[in-house]
Design a protein around this motif. Structure first.
Motif, PDB file in Angstrom:
ATOM      1  N   GLY A   1      -0.938  13.902  63.781  1.00 38.74           N
ATOM      2  CA  GLY A   1      -1.827  14.882  64.401  1.00 38.74           C
ATOM      3  C   GLY A   1      -1.313  15.490  65.676  1.00 38.74           C
ATOM      4  N   ASN A   2      -0.314  14.864  66.346  1.00 39.19           N
ATOM      5  CA  ASN A   2       0.217  15.553  67.513  1.00 39.19           C
ATOM      6  C   ASN A   2       1.260  16.577  67.060  1.00 39.19           C
ATOM      7  N   TYR A   3       1.803  17.367  67.986  1.00 34.25           N
ATOM      8  CA  TYR A   3       2.623  18.511  67.578  1.00 34.25           C
ATOM      9  C   TYR A   3       3.934  18.107  66.921  1.00 34.25           C
ATOM     10  N   TYR A   4       4.383  16.868  67.102  1.00 34.01           N
ATOM     11  CA  TYR A   4       5.586  16.410  66.415  1.00 34.01           C
ATOM     12  C   TYR A   4       5.278  15.872  65.015  1.00 34.01           C
ATOM     13  N   SER A   5       4.064  15.436  64.804  1.00 37.29           N
ATOM     14  CA  SER A   5       3.703  14.790  63.535  1.00 37.29           C
ATOM     15  C   SER A   5       2.573  15.539  62.840  1.00 37.29           C
ATOM     16  N   ARG A   6       2.675  16.830  62.855  1.00 41.29           N
ATOM     17  CA  ARG A   6       1.658  17.699  62.260  1.00 41.29           C
ATOM     18  C   ARG A   6       2.114  18.175  60.876  1.00 41.29           C
ATOM     19  N   ARG A   7       2.496  17.221  60.036  1.00 36.75           N
ATOM     20  CA  ARG A   7       3.013  17.538  58.704  1.00 36.75           C
ATOM     21  C   ARG A   7       2.557  16.479  57.700  1.00 36.75           C
ATOM     22  N   HIS A   8       2.566  16.876  56.432  1.00 35.90           N
ATOM     23  CA  HIS A   8       2.145  15.987  55.352  1.00 35.90           C
ATOM     24  C   HIS A   8       2.875  16.400  54.082  1.00 35.90           C
ATOM     25  N   LYS A   9       3.057  15.457  53.182  1.00 38.69           N
ATOM     26  CA  LYS A   9       3.775  15.750  51.936  1.00 38.69           C
ATOM     27  C   LYS A   9       3.043  16.768  51.078  1.00 38.69           C
ATOM     28  N   THR A  10       1.713  16.723  51.059  1.00 36.75           N
ATOM     29  CA  THR A  10       0.947  17.606  50.174  1.00 36.75           C
ATOM     30  C   THR A  10      -0.120  18.423  50.888  1.00 36.75           C
ATOM     31  N   LEU A  11      -0.552  18.007  52.075  1.00 33.49           N
ATOM     32  CA  LEU A  11      -1.641  18.687  52.772  1.00 33.49           C
ATOM     33  C   LEU A  11      -1.110  19.641  53.829  1.00 33.49           C
ATOM     34  N   ASP A  12      -1.746  20.793  53.940  1.00 28.70           N
ATOM     35  CA  ASP A  12      -1.416  21.776  54.964  1.00 28.70           C
ATOM     36  C   ASP A  12      -2.412  21.618  56.109  1.00 28.70           C
ATOM     37  N   PRO A  13      -1.955  21.222  57.309  1.00 27.79           N
ATOM     38  CA  PRO A  13      -2.894  20.999  58.417  1.00 27.79           C
ATOM     39  C   PRO A  13      -3.652  22.254  58.825  1.00 27.79           C
ATOM     40  N   ASN A  14      -3.126  23.434  58.475  1.00 32.16           N
ATOM     41  CA  ASN A  14      -3.795  24.686  58.821  1.00 32.16           C
ATOM     42  C   ASN A  14      -4.883  25.069  57.815  1.00 32.16           C
ATOM     43  N   LYS A  15      -4.859  24.461  56.638  1.00 32.64           N
ATOM     44  CA  LYS A  15      -5.783  24.863  55.577  1.00 32.64           C
ATOM     45  C   LYS A  15      -6.595  23.705  55.006  1.00 32.64           C
ATOM     46  N   ASP A  16      -6.025  22.516  54.979  1.00 35.98           N
ATOM     47  CA  ASP A  16      -6.641  21.398  54.277  1.00 35.98           C
ATOM     48  C   ASP A  16      -7.355  20.458  55.255  1.00 35.98           C
ATOM     49  N   LYS A  17      -8.670  20.451  55.184  1.00 36.73           N
ATOM     50  CA  LYS A  17      -9.466  19.603  56.081  1.00 36.73           C
ATOM     51  C   LYS A  17      -9.151  18.119  55.944  1.00 36.73           C
ATOM     52  N   PRO A  18      -8.840  17.620  54.728  1.00 38.17           N
ATOM     53  CA  PRO A  18      -8.549  16.178  54.616  1.00 38.17           C
ATOM     54  C   PRO A  18      -7.381  15.714  55.477  1.00 38.17           C
ATOM     55  N   PHE A  19      -6.493  16.628  55.883  1.00 35.67           N
ATOM     56  CA  PHE A  19      -5.389  16.239  56.761  1.00 35.67           C
ATOM     57  C   PHE A  19      -5.924  15.597  58.031  1.00 35.67           C
ATOM     58  N   TRP A  20      -7.058  16.108  58.531  1.00 32.95           N
ATOM     59  CA  TRP A  20      -7.590  15.681  59.819  1.00 32.95           C
ATOM     60  C   TRP A  20      -8.630  14.572  59.710  1.00 32.95           C
ATOM     61  N   LYS A  21      -8.779  14.018  58.528  1.00 36.86           N
ATOM     62  CA  LYS A  21      -9.749  12.934  58.345  1.00 36.86           C
ATOM     63  C   LYS A  21      -9.083  11.605  58.706  1.00 36.86           C
ATOM     64  N   PHE A  22      -8.881  11.409  59.992  1.00 39.96           N
ATOM     65  CA  PHE A  22      -8.257  10.173  60.443  1.00 39.96           C
ATOM     66  C   PHE A  22      -8.690   9.869  61.874  1.00 39.96           C
ATOM     67  N   SER A  23      -8.506   8.615  62.228  1.00 45.70           N
ATOM     68  CA  SER A  23      -8.712   8.163  63.612  1.00 45.70           C
ATOM     69  C   SER A  23      -7.616   7.153  63.919  1.00 45.70           C
ATOM     70  N   ALA A  24      -7.755   6.442  65.002  1.00 44.75           N
ATOM     71  CA  ALA A  24      -6.782   5.404  65.341  1.00 44.75           C
ATOM     72  C   ALA A  24      -6.736   4.309  64.281  1.00 44.75           C
ATOM     73  N   ASP A  25      -7.783   4.199  63.457  1.00 50.10           N
ATOM     74  CA  ASP A  25      -7.779   3.215  62.371  1.00 50.10           C
ATOM     75  C   ASP A  25      -6.601   3.460  61.429  1.00 50.10           C
ATOM     76  N   GLU A  26      -6.440   4.713  60.999  1.00 44.43           N
ATOM     77  CA  GLU A  26      -5.354   5.059  60.081  1.00 44.43           C
ATOM     78  C   GLU A  26      -3.991   4.965  60.766  1.00 44.43           C
ATOM     79  N   MET A  27      -3.964   5.218  62.062  1.00 41.82           N
ATOM     80  CA  MET A  27      -2.699   5.073  62.792  1.00 41.82           C
ATOM     81  C   MET A  27      -2.226   3.627  62.756  1.00 41.82           C
ATOM     82  N   GLY A  28      -3.180   2.689  62.908  1.00 38.28           N
ATOM     83  CA  GLY A  28      -2.828   1.279  62.845  1.00 38.28           C
ATOM     84  C   GLY A  28      -2.505   0.810  61.440  1.00 38.28           C
ATOM     85  N   LEU A  29      -3.202   1.354  60.467  1.00 38.72           N
ATOM     86  CA  LEU A  29      -3.015   0.942  59.078  1.00 38.72           C
ATOM     87  C   LEU A  29      -1.745   1.514  58.463  1.00 38.72           C
TER      88      LEU A  29
END
Length: 412
Positions: free
Chosen positions: A127-155
């Motif tokens: 989610g920060n500017y260096y890690s704003r990428r995903h294999k299948t999700l577009d952070p500019n279009k796909d809301k599921p990209f942003w469905k995370f908190s520190a929980d997912e960071m730890g997991l």
């Protein structure tokens, strides 16, 4: 129940969030112009300017996020073989790997560790500017990209970065330094993935963030609680990402905090509103660099989780509400993290003037961890939360303890 005045504060914060949400930089920060690159130099450009050679790598998490990690390959002042195991350093909320260098070559922990011949790796959370990428999700279009908190960071994030560093260096264990969120996500990893926790030789927690029940920072408390209360409203109107680098407000702040003594006073007051004031700790040059890199961006859900942590007596996972909790966790309440699963040796460093991670919450955490081998309460009574990354005094006040413990758990 929030008072009418508090609700109006929350509404004003939402309006501010909408303004912050408007970007002045391209969504892909790697595609900035030469002019923008001079204004917003990246980690490699910054370290190279100071005489350090850096490598960058991309790490893919189990759930598809693509994280950037940097390795300082050549130090300006290390002229011997580097110590092993490597050191993985993870930043705090709304920060990036850049935050480890913002204090400059004489105080930034990335530089100090590299000069002391430690193999330094600096990761970036999703989610920060260096890690704003995903294999299948577009952070500019796909809301599921942003469905995370520190929980997912730890997991997902911390285990992926740990594995990458170990595979790249060929060692079995590494040393880990986590600042604030970077420490809390480590504890979450140990709870959810104890096998990965066994890959850690030593953990150093700088102002470790777990629960925030006693947080005294008015700015942090009000802002975080606002996102907690208004999370669903924000997401319903399409706001999933907030406080990203290159936003209009951040760009103005970065420019304003580099002008003159008047603006410096204003920016110092703003910093003190977020944390507690420590006059003379942060230089004007550090403040200018920090505001070029802060905030670095995250999700609405992540900020909402911090608001939840201010009303919970435990370190627990995200609270979706009773019905969704039953679907996600199989129980009405979010599960508590198992701090007893943090088995590696832990060193805790904290300050008495920390407005975000209060001494009471740090001592509560220390009482829950089974293998705390050393605790440093910084001697300076004004040492606050931001000092851990940005103070010119770091070399004398916290680096000696970090250096001592890393040497005790390292070898050639």
């Amino acid at each position: 129940m929030a008072s009418t005045r508090t609700r109006w504060v929350y509404i004003l914060l939402v309006l501010l969030t909408c303004l912050v949400h408007a970007n002045s930089l391209p969504k892909n920060h790697s595609k900035v112009s030469k002019r923008q690159s001079r204004q917003f130099p990246n980690f490699i450009e910054t370290t190279a300017k100071n005489g350090y050679s850096t490598e960058q790598y991309s790490v893919v998490t189990q759930d598809g996020y693509i994280l950037k990690i940097f390795r300082i390959a050549q130090s300006k002042n290390c002229h011997q073989r580097k110590f092993l195991p490597p050191v993985l350093m993870m930043h705090g909320l709304l920060e990036s790997s850049d935050s480890w260098t913002d204090a400059g070559v004489n105080a930034g922990l990335a530089y100090l560790l590299s000069d002391a011949c430690f193999d330094s790796w600096l990761g970036n959370f999703r989610g920060n500017y260096y890690s704003r990428r995903h294999k299948t999700l577009d952070p500019n279009k796909d809301k599921p990209f942003w469905k995370f908190s520190a929980d997912e960071m730890g997991l997902y994030d911390v285990p992926a970065l740990v594995d990458y560093v170990l595979n790249k260096t060929g060692v079995e264990k590494l040393n880990y330094i986590g600042y604030s969120q970077g420490a809390g996500t480590f504890f979450a990893m140990c709870s959810d993935r104890p096998g990965h926790c066994e890959k850690i030789n030593l953990m150093i927690g700088l102002a470790p963030a777990t629960r925030h029940l006693h947080t005294r920072s008015l700015g942090f408390r009000v802002a975080s609680m606002a996102f907690t209360v208004l999370e669903k409203t924000l997401r319903s109107v399409g706001i999933e990402e907030v406080l990203q680098k290159g936003s209009l407000v951040q760009t103005i702040l970065a420019a304003f905090c580099q002008w003159n003594s008047i603006s410096e006073v204003f920016c110092d007051v703003g910093t003190a509103f977020l944390d507690f004031y420590h006059p003379g700790s942060m230089t004007n040059e550090t403040l200018a660099r920090a505001t070029r890199n802060l905030p670095a961006g995250t999700s609405v859900q992540n900020l909402a989780k911090y608001g939840q942590s201010m009303v919970s007596t435990d370190f627990q996972k995200f609270d979706y509400g009773r019905e969704t909790n039953l679907k996600v966790y199989g129980q009405e309440r979010p599960p508590k993290y198992k701090l007893g699963a943090v088995t590696p040796p832990v060193v805790v460093i904290y300050g008495k003037n920390d407005g975000l991670v209060d001494v009471k919450d740090v001592k509560w955490l220390i009482g829950k961890l089974p293998n705390v081998i050393d605790v440093l309460e910084v001697k300076d009574p004004l040492w606050n939360h931001l000092d851990n990354h940005y103070s010119k005094l770091s070399k004398n006040l916290i680096f000696p303890k970090i250096h001592e413990q890393l040497l005790a758990h390292s070898y050639y």
